[in-house]
Design an enzyme around this catalytic site. Structure first.
Site, PDB file in Angstrom:
ATOM      1  N   ASP A  68       0.875  -1.162   0.000  1.00 28.57           N
ATOM      2  CA  ASP A  68       0.000   0.000   0.000  1.00 28.57           C
ATOM      3  C   ASP A  68       0.918   1.219   0.000  1.00 28.57           C
ATOM      4  OD1 ASP A  68      -1.690   2.112   0.446  1.00 28.57           O
ATOM      5  OD2 ASP A  68      -2.902   1.066   1.941  1.00 28.57           O
ATOM      6  N   ASN A 109       4.520   2.594 -11.688  1.00 26.88           N
ATOM      7  CA  ASN A 109       3.247   2.587 -12.395  1.00 26.88           C
ATOM      8  C   ASN A 109       2.054   2.893 -11.497  1.00 26.88           C
ATOM      9  OD1 ASN A 109       1.235   1.636 -14.564  1.00 26.88           O
ATOM     10  ND2 ASN A 109       0.850   0.184 -12.906  1.00 26.88           N
ATOM     11  N   TYR A 152      -5.419  14.836 -11.758  1.00 26.91           N
ATOM     12  CA  TYR A 152      -4.655  13.757 -12.392  1.00 26.91           C
ATOM     13  C   TYR A 152      -3.559  14.334 -13.284  1.00 26.91           C
ATOM     14  CZ  TYR A 152      -3.672   9.475 -15.017  1.00 26.91           C
ATOM     15  OH  TYR A 152      -3.049   8.398 -15.594  1.00 26.91           O
ATOM     16  N   LYS A 181       0.647  13.741 -13.147  1.00 25.53           N
ATOM     17  CA  LYS A 181       1.409  13.160 -14.248  1.00 25.53           C
ATOM     18  C   LYS A 181       2.441  14.139 -14.810  1.00 25.53           C
ATOM     19  CE  LYS A 181      -0.149   9.059 -14.092  1.00 25.53           C
ATOM     20  NZ  LYS A 181       0.754   7.962 -13.654  1.00 25.53           N
ATOM     21  N   THR A 201      -8.768  -0.470 -20.430  1.00 23.88           N
ATOM     22  CA  THR A 201      -8.661  -1.150 -19.141  1.00 23.88           C
ATOM     23  C   THR A 201     -10.039  -1.169 -18.475  1.00 23.88           C
ATOM     24  OG1 THR A 201      -8.214   0.855 -17.857  1.00 23.88           O
ATOM     25  CG2 THR A 201      -6.309  -0.251 -18.851  1.00 23.88           C
TER      26      THR A 201
END
Length: 245
Positions: free
Chosen positions: A64, A87, A153, A157, A188
């Protein structure tokens, strides 16, 4: 089985679902001994089995990465690593900036940036001491381009892209190559729930389709292999051309 990564140990964070699975399987197919990591032991066992069924080597380490202790425990459990793939990332549904909970901001920063920062700091010096290694960070087309309701997000990134350049400068002289793979919309299970957000992107992507985890995995394999021996601080887009247009 090919053997571009034979004899090397690869740690892939967040590799119990989605793109991470494709990366882990691609590395194993090239001979790497893969450390699959994530929070869900059942899914981790399934990924390990999928690799073993094709003659590859893998083991699961529960992790975690929401705090520093998790990163330190994973680095210790993984042991000497030749390839680190940062990742792991928190799923962040599109929403207006003003409606994003502060707790979600903290979790996103911890998982998407802090975990990679701490793991790299723990693992890269040991790579250099053994003569070198490769680190591949997972960025995103969102790290280049603005996208409405995806500020959180995109911010994380963009930070990953910046870290790649800084780490290339820091660790490259010690033989550790650091690069980024930046996927675009990828097929996905997670993304299946946000197709209304993704479909407009696909419509203006030169390839006119979503990518696959296997295609992202192939890019990671290349950057981890000796074929990319003189590539440092680069970002390889696997986005069907979306960032270019």
């Amino acid at each position: 089985m090919n053997a571009r990564l034979a004899g090397r140990t690869a740690l892939v964070t967040g590799s119990t679902d989605g793109i991470g699975v494709g990366i882990a399987q691609a590395l194993a197919a090239e001979g790497a001994n893969v450390v699959v990591s994530g929070r869900n032991a059942e899914r981790g066992a399934q990924v390990v089995k999928s690799i073993a069924d094709k003659g590859g080597q893998a083991r699961f380490v529960a992790a975690d990465l929401g705090d520093g202790e998790g990163a330190r425990a994973l680095a210790e459990a993984a042991g000497p690593v030749d390839v680190l793939v940062n990742n792991a990332a928190l799923l962040i549904m599109p929403q207006p900036t003003g409606e994003v909970a502060e707790e979600l901001v903290d979790r996103a920063l911890a998982t998407n940036i802090k975990a990679a920062f701490l793991l790299t700091g723990l693992i890269a010096p040991a790579m250099a001491a053994r003569g070198g290694g490769a680190i591949v960070n997972l960025g995103s087309v969102n790290g280049f381009n603005g996208s409405a309701q995806s500020a959180l997000y995109s911010m994380t990134k963009a930070a990953v892209h910046s870290l790649t350049k800084s780490w290339a400068a820091e660790y490259g002289p010690g033989g550790v190559r650091v690069n980024t793979v930046a996927p675009g919309p990828t097929r996905t299970p997670r993304n299946a729930g946000v197709m209304d957000h993704i479909e407009p992107l696909i419509a203006r992507t030169p390839s006119r389709r979503m990518g696959t985890p296997e295609e992202v995995g192939a890019a990671v394999v290349f950057l981890a292999s000796d074929e990319a021996a003189n590539i440092h601080g680069a970002t390889l887009s696997v986005d069907g051309g979306l960032a270019a247009v």
